[in-house]
Design an enzyme around this catalytic site. Structure first.
Site, short mmCIF file in Angstrom:
data_model
loop_
_atom_site.label_atom_id
_atom_site.label_comp_id
_atom_site.label_asym_id
_atom_site.label_seq_id
_atom_site.Cartn_x
_atom_site.Cartn_y
_atom_site.Cartn_z
N TYR A 1 0.82 -1.21 0.00
CA TYR A 1 0.00 0.00 0.00
C TYR A 1 0.86 1.27 0.00
O TYR A 1 0.39 2.35 -0.33
CB TYR A 1 -0.95 0.04 1.20
N ASP B 1 -11.15 -8.49 7.60
CA ASP B 1 -12.56 -8.25 7.27
C ASP B 1 -13.32 -9.57 7.14
O ASP B 1 -14.47 -9.68 7.57
CB ASP B 1 -12.70 -7.45 5.96
N ASP C 1 -3.43 -18.07 0.97
CA ASP C 1 -4.61 -18.69 0.34
C ASP C 1 -5.17 -19.78 1.25
O ASP C 1 -6.38 -19.89 1.45
CB ASP C 1 -4.29 -19.22 -1.07
N ASP D 1 -5.51 -6.75 5.73
CA ASP D 1 -6.69 -5.97 5.36
C ASP D 1 -7.83 -6.93 4.97
O ASP D 1 -8.96 -6.82 5.45
CB ASP D 1 -6.30 -5.07 4.17
#
Ligand code: NAD
Length: 362
Positions: free
Chosen positions: A141, A252, A224, A248
């Site tokens: 990011y 969530d 994964d 991130d």
């Protein structure tokens, strides 16, 4: 010793839910003589309205001198058309950067009383209690170079750079191992070391840091597989540590295992354990001012503050147990209400937690 807490209620439901967290902390402060001191400050849209900035100088001064920051939420329709540089959300980014908060703690807890709120089978998630530690200030990011360029062929190409230095990995590693020590002493480091060199280094450094924490069992998982395992058998995890982007996404996904946004606290810490504590939800403008918001995520954020910044684990346990007792008393705000339960307002939910504390929830 006094412990200075900057209280930034923010916008929308922020002031309503913050009032309940402070109510709970005040009762505990009185009962246990914790030395907590509160000072209010403005952030987000509320700060913009007064100072023309979502993170004005008085708030910067306040958070710098505080030992911890308790935050409600920021944002709302009123400020959506402002220039991006002064939108409420910029206040949060400013806070993270001024305080160098690099370690983001995202617990996913599912109280058995709310197991039906999850989209997974109750037996898979009931009693879930895991913590994702996400690196917050580095990785893809922020990595340079980045951008969109035009190739010789005339085609556009987008590019970003995944970059972590050893010191950045070591720093988040120490933060995660220390958190694991305060929990069940199991840490799973999530990477993609089979494909990305940057996370090959991540794994190497985690192993090195782990030697300083022989009491914590370290394991590794590719991202994964971690995503699959979170949905297949989430209770296998205690603490997970991972990069900014993987964290991130995984945090969530983990939050949604619990099915209820109004229940989840979070923290962002610096290298010395100073932290900013906030619910994961936003300012919920659709229900602001109605007195129906769930204050438990904010109350549980206050418990995290006691545990991780002030090392007051007994006091933190007392808040968490009081929340549990309130749920056992079948009181529910509208977002977690189900048939047969007692529907309560924001302040009644705060009162239920206070009354559990006063009745000696341990
Ligand atoms: P939101 O989290 O505010 O709300 C999403 C939904 O969940 C809404 O229906 C809301 O009513 C409900 N909800 C959220 N918290 C609740 C609670 N405590 N009790 C009961 N119900 C609750 O997300 P959104 O609607 O996408 O964003 C609203 C505003 O909040 C925007 O301005 C956004 O930028 C901002 N926001 C701020 C933060 C933050 O302050 N950290 C985080 C996310 C969004």
């Amino acid at each position: 010793m006094t412990k200075k807490i900057a209280v930034l209620a923010g916008d929308g439901i922020g002031p309503e839910i913050m009032a309940e967290a402070i109510k709970v902390l005040n009762v505990l402060n009185g009962q246990m003589n914790l030395g907590l001191e509160f000072e209010n400050g403005l952030i987000g849209g509320a700060a913009y309205d007064v100072h023309g900035s979502p993170f004005p100088q008085p708030t910067i001064d306040l958070v710098k001198k505080a030992d911890a920051i308790l935050l409600g939420a920021v944002g709302g329709k009123k400020w959506e058309s402002l220039d991006i540089s002064v939108r409420p959300e910029k206040g949060l980014l400013g806070l993270r950067s001024v305080l160098r908060l690099f370690s983001n703690l995202r617990p996913a807890i599912l109280y058995p009383q709310l197991a039906n709120a999850s989209s997974l089978k109750p037996e898979l998630v009931s009693g879930l209690d895991l913590m994702i530690v996400r690196e917050l200030t580095g990785g893809i990011y922020f990595g340079q170079p980045r951008g969109i360029r035009i190739l010789e062929s005339g085609e556009k190409q987008g590019f970003n750079t995944l970059v972590y230095s050893e010191s950045e990995i070591r720093r988040i590693g120490h933060s995660a191992f220390k958190i694991a020590q305060k929990r069940n002493k199991k840490l799973c480091s999530v990477d993609k070391a089979n494909v990305l060199e940057c996370t090959e280094l991540w794994r190497e450094v985690m192993i090195e840091v782990g030697k300083e924490y022989p009491d914590v069992e370290l394991s590794h998982m590719y991202v994964d597989n971690a995503a699959m395992q979170l949905i297949r058998a989430p209770k296998q995890f205690d603490v997970m540590v991972t990069t900014n982007m993987f964290g991130d996404i995984l945090s969530d996904a983990a939050a949604m295992l619990t099915g209820s946004i109004g229940m989840l606290p979070s923290a962002s810490l610096d290298a010395n354990g100073k932290g900013m504590y906030e619910p994961i939800h936003g300012s919920a403008p659709d229900i602001a001012g109605k007195g129906i918001a769930n204050p438990l995520a904010t109350i549980l954020s206050a418990a995290m503050m006691l545990r991780y910044t002030f090392n007051l684990s007994v006091a933190a346990d007392r808040i968490e147990n009081a929340v549990n007792s309130a749920l056992n008393a079948n009181v529910r705000t509208a977002d977690i209400f189900s048939e047969g339960m007692i529907k309560v307002s924001t302040s009644q939910m705060g009162d239920a937690v206070v009354s559990a504390l006063q009745n000696g929830a341990i």
